[in-house]
Write a protein that holds these residues in place. Sequence first.
Motif, mmCIF file in Angstrom:
data_model
loop_
_atom_site.group_PDB
_atom_site.id
_atom_site.type_symbol
_atom_site.label_atom_id
_atom_site.label_comp_id
_atom_site.label_asym_id
_atom_site.label_seq_id
_atom_site.Cartn_x
_atom_site.Cartn_y
_atom_site.Cartn_z
ATOM 1 N N UNK A 37 -4.449 20.422 48.791
ATOM 2 C CA UNK A 37 -3.636 19.434 48.442
ATOM 3 C C UNK A 37 -2.968 18.686 49.602
ATOM 4 N N UNK A 38 -3.291 17.612 49.865
ATOM 5 C CA UNK A 38 -2.521 17.060 50.911
ATOM 6 C C UNK A 38 -1.820 15.510 50.718
ATOM 7 N N UNK A 39 -1.314 14.913 51.624
ATOM 8 C CA UNK A 39 -0.649 13.782 50.952
ATOM 9 C C UNK A 39 -1.442 12.842 50.745
ATOM 10 N N UNK A 40 -2.740 12.770 50.794
ATOM 11 C CA UNK A 40 -3.579 11.616 50.365
ATOM 12 C C UNK A 40 -4.278 12.039 48.963
ATOM 13 N N UNK A 41 -4.264 13.322 48.695
ATOM 14 C CA UNK A 41 -4.879 13.571 47.373
ATOM 15 C C UNK A 41 -4.436 14.938 47.132
ATOM 16 N N UNK A 42 -4.400 15.116 45.801
ATOM 17 C CA UNK A 42 -3.989 16.571 45.029
ATOM 18 C C UNK A 42 -5.140 17.474 44.982
ATOM 19 N N UNK A 43 -6.465 16.898 45.156
ATOM 20 C CA UNK A 43 -7.642 17.810 45.014
ATOM 21 C C UNK A 43 -8.748 17.452 46.073
ATOM 22 N N UNK A 44 -8.743 18.261 47.198
ATOM 23 C CA UNK A 44 -9.670 18.099 48.156
ATOM 24 C C UNK A 44 -10.689 19.184 48.028
ATOM 25 N N UNK A 45 -11.869 19.085 47.824
ATOM 26 C CA UNK A 45 -12.691 20.256 47.742
ATOM 27 C C UNK A 45 -13.593 20.446 49.271
ATOM 28 N N UNK A 46 -13.444 21.496 49.988
ATOM 29 C CA UNK A 46 -14.243 21.790 51.077
ATOM 30 C C UNK A 46 -15.305 23.044 50.648
ATOM 31 N N UNK A 47 -16.206 22.809 51.518
ATOM 32 C CA UNK A 47 -17.180 24.294 51.268
ATOM 33 C C UNK A 47 -17.214 24.719 53.003
ATOM 34 N N UNK A 48 -16.892 26.039 53.112
ATOM 35 C CA UNK A 48 -16.597 26.628 54.460
ATOM 36 C C UNK A 48 -17.447 27.806 54.993
ATOM 37 N N UNK A 49 -17.581 27.980 56.252
ATOM 38 C CA UNK A 49 -18.432 29.014 56.634
ATOM 39 C C UNK A 49 -17.233 30.192 56.631
ATOM 40 N N UNK A 50 -17.955 31.360 57.012
ATOM 41 C CA UNK A 50 -17.182 32.616 57.239
ATOM 42 C C UNK A 50 -16.283 32.653 58.397
ATOM 43 N N UNK A 51 -16.741 31.745 59.666
ATOM 44 C CA UNK A 51 -15.874 31.593 60.796
ATOM 45 C C UNK A 51 -14.644 31.155 60.420
ATOM 46 N N UNK A 52 -14.801 29.967 59.431
ATOM 47 C CA UNK A 52 -13.384 29.221 59.171
ATOM 48 C C UNK A 52 -12.446 30.038 58.528
ATOM 49 N N UNK A 53 -13.174 30.868 57.519
ATOM 50 C CA UNK A 53 -12.109 31.592 56.732
ATOM 51 C C UNK A 53 -11.325 32.553 57.487
ATOM 52 N N UNK A 54 -12.035 33.190 58.424
ATOM 53 C CA UNK A 54 -11.397 34.026 59.161
ATOM 54 C C UNK A 54 -10.702 33.758 60.407
ATOM 55 N N UNK A 55 -10.879 32.566 61.004
ATOM 56 C CA UNK A 55 -10.350 31.985 61.859
ATOM 57 C C UNK A 55 -9.198 30.835 61.747
ATOM 58 N N UNK A 56 -9.197 30.247 60.465
ATOM 59 C CA UNK A 56 -7.991 29.375 60.301
ATOM 60 C C UNK A 56 -6.840 30.066 59.752
ATOM 61 N N UNK A 57 -5.768 29.701 60.238
ATOM 62 C CA UNK A 57 -4.492 30.537 59.966
ATOM 63 C C UNK A 57 -3.832 30.317 58.467
ATOM 64 N N UNK A 58 -4.151 28.957 58.009
ATOM 65 C CA UNK A 58 -3.786 29.086 56.653
ATOM 66 C C UNK A 58 -4.488 29.813 55.796
ATOM 67 N N UNK A 59 -5.934 29.736 55.877
ATOM 68 C CA UNK A 59 -6.844 30.438 55.189
ATOM 69 C C UNK A 59 -6.470 32.084 55.093
ATOM 70 N N UNK A 60 -6.206 32.326 56.477
ATOM 71 C CA UNK A 60 -5.809 33.844 56.455
ATOM 72 C C UNK A 60 -4.598 34.175 55.935
ATOM 73 N N UNK A 61 -3.670 33.415 55.920
ATOM 74 C CA UNK A 61 -2.500 33.804 55.148
ATOM 75 C C UNK A 61 -2.559 33.652 53.594
ATOM 76 N N UNK A 62 -3.404 32.726 53.191
ATOM 77 C CA UNK A 62 -3.526 32.507 51.717
ATOM 78 C C UNK A 62 -4.353 33.741 51.393
ATOM 79 N N UNK A 63 -5.241 34.232 52.049
ATOM 80 C CA UNK A 63 -6.128 35.406 51.665
ATOM 81 C C UNK A 63 -5.337 36.553 51.708
ATOM 82 N N UNK A 64 -4.366 36.632 52.511
ATOM 83 C CA UNK A 64 -3.532 37.904 52.677
ATOM 84 C C UNK A 64 -2.695 38.008 51.549
ATOM 85 N N UNK A 65 -2.054 36.694 50.918
ATOM 86 C CA UNK A 65 -1.274 36.709 49.856
ATOM 87 C C UNK A 65 -1.814 36.774 48.454
ATOM 88 N N UNK A 66 -3.240 36.793 48.703
ATOM 89 C CA UNK A 66 -4.194 36.784 47.444
ATOM 90 C C UNK A 66 -5.307 37.577 47.579
#
Length: 76
Positions: A37-66
């Motif tokens: 969710x961002x300032x331009x849209x409430x629903x933005x869907x991305x398909x991502x590789x394993x590298x992004x999931x493991x290196x993106x700080x927001x993704x890392x934090x989200x996965x640690x919380x979930x």
Amino acid sequence: MVSRIIRITPHANNKDMCSAHGAAAGCASLVADVVLSDAGSEHVAWAVCGRWVKENPDAVAWLEAHPEDATFLEAS
């Protein structure tokens, strides 16, 4: 623009390139679908590789919380 991750699930949509890195990056197979969710849209869907999931700080934090939602990454 500030975005916020709403959910991360195993990749199951019809996208075939990493939304974060693009086709030129030649990312390995896609592992997750991320809804943002961002300032331009409430629903933005991305398909991502394993590298992004493991290196993106927001993704890392989200996965640690979930951690129950992160179990699919153990297989990738």
